[in-house]
Scaffold this active site. Structure first.
Site, PDB file in Angstrom:
ATOM      1  CG  ASP A 168      -0.217  -0.067   2.562  1.00  0.00           C
ATOM      2  OD1 ASP A 168       0.961  -0.497   2.605  1.00  0.00           O
ATOM      3  OD2 ASP A 168      -0.812   0.340   3.581  1.00  0.00           O
ATOM      4  CG  HIS A 216       6.616   0.159  10.738  1.00  0.00           C
ATOM      5  ND1 HIS A 216       6.697  -0.415  11.978  1.00  0.00           N
ATOM      6  CD2 HIS A 216       6.175   1.427  10.938  1.00  0.00           C
ATOM      7  CE1 HIS A 216       6.303   0.453  12.900  1.00  0.00           C
ATOM      8  NE2 HIS A 216       5.989   1.579  12.297  1.00  0.00           N
TER       9      HIS A 216
HETATM   10  O1  RIB Z   1       2.108  -0.495  11.022  1.00  0.00           O
HETATM   11  C1  RIB Z   1       3.014  -0.246   9.999  1.00  0.00           C
HETATM   12  C2  RIB Z   1       2.420  -0.583   8.659  1.00  0.00           C
HETATM   13  O2  RIB Z   1       1.285   0.261   8.445  1.00  0.00           O
HETATM   14  C3  RIB Z   1       3.334  -0.360   7.481  1.00  0.00           C
HETATM   15  O3  RIB Z   1       3.085  -1.343   6.507  1.00  0.00           O
HETATM   16  C4  RIB Z   1       2.932   1.001   6.991  1.00  0.00           C
HETATM   17  O4  RIB Z   1       3.217   1.167   5.625  1.00  0.00           O
HETATM   18  C5  RIB Z   1       1.471   1.071   7.301  1.00  0.00           C
HETATM   19  O5  RIB Z   1       0.719   0.541   6.270  1.00  0.00           O
HETATM   20 CA    CA Z   2       2.777  -0.670   4.177  1.00  0.00          CA
END
Ligand code: RIB
Ligand code: CA
Length: 310
Positions: A9, A242
């Site tokens: 995303d 992340h």
């Molecule tokens: O919690 C972190 C995630 O949430 C990552 O994938 C970031 O891109 C958001 O989508």
């Molecule tokens: Ca993401």
């Protein structure tokens, strides 16, 4: 080389994950599939095309997927984290390429069947496309090598609610289907991604490399840093790592320590999206996932630096 479909995303941290994966000699990115999450799926699809073109990989297919979760209603998009455009409001030109006509879930099924046992799925957004692929093709797990997810939090608390991580929260039903299916799952969640912190000194060193990837990241990350400063009180430009942690896991899994445990996802109420580890199997039989609980944070950052700055 490990064949990889990134389900994404994009998304500021998705962008770093994808750019690093495209540059990793160990990985063969054979498709990007897009999903709602950080921005509407139409915008995320444009971002996916843009990232591939930046790295000279306009030949890699992009397939647009779910614009909302399988069951829960669509909520607000986090424009305060990723911008209205998903890329920190950095105002890029439109990409040249177009997505495939095929839905992402069908692309995942067809590609995994074409290379049985070879394809790794790397979902770094809500799990709707993967859940839908499982509904359309219940035998999908037998064709897939591994599923390495950025999402969830067993012991670290949440980032979208007190207990839930955002990707799982946005489609908890799909997430529970993924953890219930009979395939090898690795969960790279907040338990480790919040331990890996990039600050200004690291990012400025990265930007000094002036590769197309680091120049791009320099443009998109200020809003993401401001969000972390507001929410976590960070004062030196720090951001959590992340999605890029999935690239690090795929290239060097030894940087992570894992707990083998079934994982259940709460689909209702105020704990919706909570990923619950059940190592003693008190909630019944379910194939164990590898939940990342320990990480060599410096090792992950060094690896990402080497990939993005080369
Ligand atoms: O919690 C972190 C995630 O949430 C990552 O994938 C970031 O891109 C958001 O989508
Ligand atoms: Ca993401």
């Amino acid at each position: 080389m490990r064949k990889l479909i990134i389900d994404t995303d994009p998304g500021v941290d998705d962008a770093m994950m994808i750019l690093a994966a495209l540059r990793a000699p160990e990985l063969d990115v054979i498709g990007l599939t897009t999903v709602f999450g950080n921005c509407p799926v139409e915008i995320g699809t444009q971002n996916a095309l843009r990232l591939l073109e930046l790295e000279g990989h306009g030949d890699i297919p992009v397939s647009k997927g779910c614009g909302k979760a399988l069951v829960v209603p669509l909520g607000e998009f986090p424009a305060n984290v990723h911008g209205d455009d998903g890329l920190g409001n950095a105002s890029f030109e439109a990409p040249k390429g177009k997505p495939l006509a095929r839905h992402a879930a069908q692309f995942i099924i067809d590609t995994c069947k074409a290379f049985p046992g070879e394809v790794t799925l790397a979902p770094i957004g809500p799990l709707s496309n993967i859940g839908l692929a499982l509904q359309l093709c219940p035998e999908l797990p037998k064709y897939v090598r591994e599923v390495v997810i950025m999402g969830g939090s067993c012991y670290a608390g949440g980032n979208i609610s007190p207990v839930a991580e955002a990707n799982i929260y946005h489609d908890p039903h799909a997430a529970d289907m993924v953890f219930r299916a009979d395939w090898p799952v690795v969960m790279v969640g907040l338990d480790v991604t919040q331990q890996i912190v990039m600050d200004n000194s690291f990012l400025n060193k990265l930007y000094a490399a002036q590769t197309p990837a680091t120049d791009f990241l320099k443009r998109i990350q200020p809003l993401y840093q401001a969000f972390h400063a507001n929410i976590y009180g960070f004062t030196a430009g720090e951001i959590h790592t992340h999605d890029p942690s999935v690239t690090a896991y795929l290239v060097k899994p030894d940087l992570f320590g894992t707990l083998e445990t079934p994982v259940h996802v709460e689909t209702n109420g105020r704990c919706m999206g909570f990923t619950i580890a059940d190592p003693l199997k008190q909630w019944g039989e379910r194939r164990a996932a590898k939940v990342c609980t320990r990480v060599n944070a410096e090792g992950v950052k060094n690896l990402l630096y080497d990939l993005l700055a080369r």
